[in-house]
Structures are given as C-alpha cells and as structure tokens.
Design a protein around this motif. Structure first.
Motif, mmCIF file in Angstrom:
data_model
loop_
_atom_site.group_PDB
_atom_site.id
_atom_site.type_symbol
_atom_site.label_atom_id
_atom_site.label_comp_id
_atom_site.label_asym_id
_atom_site.label_seq_id
_atom_site.Cartn_x
_atom_site.Cartn_y
_atom_site.Cartn_z
ATOM 1 N N TYR A 60 72.723 -120.903 18.864
ATOM 2 C CA TYR A 60 73.294 -120.767 20.203
ATOM 3 C C TYR A 60 74.178 -121.957 20.509
ATOM 4 O O TYR A 60 73.847 -123.088 20.162
ATOM 5 N N ASP A 61 75.266 -121.696 21.185
ATOM 6 C CA ASP A 61 76.172 -122.753 21.615
ATOM 7 C C ASP A 61 76.068 -122.893 23.127
ATOM 8 O O ASP A 61 76.410 -121.968 23.863
ATOM 9 N N LEU A 62 75.582 -124.014 23.596
ATOM 10 C CA LEU A 62 75.448 -124.255 25.028
ATOM 11 C C LEU A 62 76.528 -125.193 25.556
ATOM 12 O O LEU A 62 76.430 -125.672 26.684
ATOM 13 N N SER A 63 77.558 -125.429 24.755
ATOM 14 C CA SER A 63 78.591 -126.357 25.222
ATOM 15 C C SER A 63 79.211 -125.825 26.512
ATOM 16 O O SER A 63 79.476 -124.640 26.653
ATOM 17 N N GLY A 64 79.371 -126.717 27.432
ATOM 18 C CA GLY A 64 79.937 -126.351 28.719
ATOM 19 C C GLY A 64 78.935 -125.789 29.716
ATOM 20 O O GLY A 64 79.256 -125.631 30.888
ATOM 21 N N GLN A 65 77.739 -125.470 29.270
ATOM 22 C CA GLN A 65 76.740 -124.928 30.197
ATOM 23 C C GLN A 65 75.977 -126.075 30.848
ATOM 24 O O GLN A 65 75.568 -127.025 30.186
ATOM 25 N N ILE A 66 75.794 -125.961 32.162
ATOM 26 C CA ILE A 66 75.046 -126.962 32.919
ATOM 27 C C ILE A 66 74.045 -126.242 33.826
ATOM 28 O O ILE A 66 74.225 -125.063 34.134
ATOM 29 N N PRO A 67 72.997 -126.940 34.263
ATOM 30 C CA PRO A 67 72.068 -126.326 35.216
ATOM 31 C C PRO A 67 72.794 -125.947 36.513
ATOM 32 O O PRO A 67 73.682 -126.673 36.979
ATOM 33 N N LYS A 68 72.427 -124.782 37.059
ATOM 34 C CA LYS A 68 73.059 -124.262 38.273
ATOM 35 C C LYS A 68 72.014 -124.034 39.354
ATOM 36 O O LYS A 68 70.867 -123.726 39.061
ATOM 37 N N SER A 69 72.462 -124.133 40.583
ATOM 38 C CA SER A 69 71.606 -123.808 41.720
ATOM 39 C C SER A 69 71.598 -122.298 41.931
ATOM 40 O O SER A 69 72.601 -121.621 41.696
ATOM 41 N N TRP A 70 70.489 -121.804 42.440
ATOM 42 C CA TRP A 70 70.447 -120.375 42.741
ATOM 43 C C TRP A 70 71.410 -120.010 43.860
ATOM 44 O O TRP A 70 71.758 -118.849 44.042
ATOM 45 N N ASP A 71 71.897 -121.008 44.586
ATOM 46 C CA ASP A 71 72.891 -120.761 45.640
ATOM 47 C C ASP A 71 74.180 -120.153 45.083
ATOM 48 O O ASP A 71 74.903 -119.465 45.799
ATOM 49 N N VAL A 72 74.463 -120.398 43.812
ATOM 50 C CA VAL A 72 75.649 -119.836 43.165
ATOM 51 C C VAL A 72 75.618 -118.303 43.224
ATOM 52 O O VAL A 72 76.665 -117.662 43.254
ATOM 53 N N PHE A 73 74.426 -117.728 43.270
ATOM 54 C CA PHE A 73 74.278 -116.273 43.202
ATOM 55 C C PHE A 73 74.055 -115.624 44.568
ATOM 56 O O PHE A 73 73.757 -114.441 44.649
ATOM 57 N N VAL A 74 74.227 -116.401 45.631
ATOM 58 C CA VAL A 74 73.966 -115.893 46.976
ATOM 59 C C VAL A 74 75.210 -115.291 47.634
ATOM 60 O O VAL A 74 75.108 -114.397 48.460
ATOM 61 N N SER A 75 76.384 -115.730 47.270
ATOM 62 C CA SER A 75 77.603 -115.292 47.956
ATOM 63 C C SER A 75 77.978 -113.845 47.611
ATOM 64 O O SER A 75 77.527 -113.285 46.608
ATOM 65 N N HIS A 76 78.848 -113.281 48.444
ATOM 66 C CA HIS A 76 79.349 -111.924 48.205
ATOM 67 C C HIS A 76 80.129 -111.832 46.899
ATOM 68 O O HIS A 76 80.207 -110.767 46.298
#
Length: 169
Positions: A60-76
C-alpha cells in the motif's frame, strides 16, 4: 443507486491506525463495489509509523495521506455516506456528527495495537495482527452482495458479520 459503490466511513479516535488500515483494505478488496474513507474525532498529526510500515510491507502507498477529522464528511459537498463504522470501544459513546446522507451506524471493536508496549518486534507483531484481523473482516464485507443495498438492510448485513471482540494481545 443500483450499480453505485457503497461509501463506508471508518472512524477511530485519531485516524492514525485502525481506520487507516480499514480504509486501505476495503478499497483494495472491495473491487469497486465499496469506496472507503477514514476519519477521526481528534485527528493526530500523522499516521502511526507502524501502520505506514505494515501497509508498505503489503504493497500500500500512503504517500500524501494524513489523518482527517470527521468534520470533513459533514458538509453537503462531502461524499454520500452509506455506512459509518466505528472501530474502537471508546467511539461507542462518542457524540457523532450528523451526516447529511443519513448513513447507518455500525460498531466493530478492534484492539488498538498502539497500546501494545515492548520491543520493536513485539509492537510490529501487534500491528501485523491488527492488519490480519482487519483483512479478514474486509473480505467478509467484500463478500456482501451490495448492489442497491442501503439503509437498515445494509446495517443488518454489517452487524451480522461484526467481528468477535478482540482483546489487546
């Protein structure tokens, strides 16, 4: 919605370990029938280095991936979510946000390999066990006939394949 992949959001407290592994695995074994995302309640600054190493070891390549807040998935404008799966016991009591797409909520408890102490080899073993346990779980998910499956029918299927509670080894 038939033919569209099911969108699954995996949550753990800091989006640095279990949810990252689950996202990577389901995106690989889901074969286009599932699209996985991951987030955390309070995201840490970086993905756990043992997670990076474990996933790198299996391609697996995780380059560029960072931990995200669940708030990212709240918007329309966020991706439609069909299911939100929490992966930590502590997430059962968490006050989750309201997602606009009204996904089903399922809880699966996986032991946190970040809690394992000891020499490097012991810790690496804990992360690889976690990966193996999650791989088996994601293969079960991938085996679900998901075309057009939504709402409570999806929740029933996901709960039926819930892993047995794992204790930190």
């Amino acid at each position: 919605m038939a033919g569209e992949p099911l969108n699954v959001l995996f949550l753990c407290p800091n989006n640095a370990c279990r949810s990252i592994i689950a996202e990577a695995l389901l995106n690989r074994v889901g074969r286009g029938h599932f699209r996985a995302f991951s987030a955390g309640q309070k995201p840490s600054g970086q993905i756990n280095p043992y997670v990076r190493e474990t996933l790198k070891h299996v391609g697996y390549d995780l380059s560029g991936q960072i931990p995200k807040s669940w708030d990212v998935f709240v918007s329309h404008s966020a991706p439609r979510l069909d299911a939100v799966i929490t992966l930590a016991e502590s997430m059962k009591a968490a006050k989750l946000p309201i997602w606009y797409s009204n996904p089903v909520l399922v809880h699966w408890d996986f032991a946190n390999p970040e809690l394992v102490e000891g020499e490097d080899s012991v810790r690496i073993g804990a992360f690889r066990r976690c990966y193996g346990d999650m791989e088996q779980q994601m293969l079960k998910v991938a085996g679900i006939y998901a075309d057009g499956l939504r709402g409570e029918a999806l929740a029933v299927k996901l709960r039926a394949i819930a892993p047995q509670t794992h204790q930190t080894r």
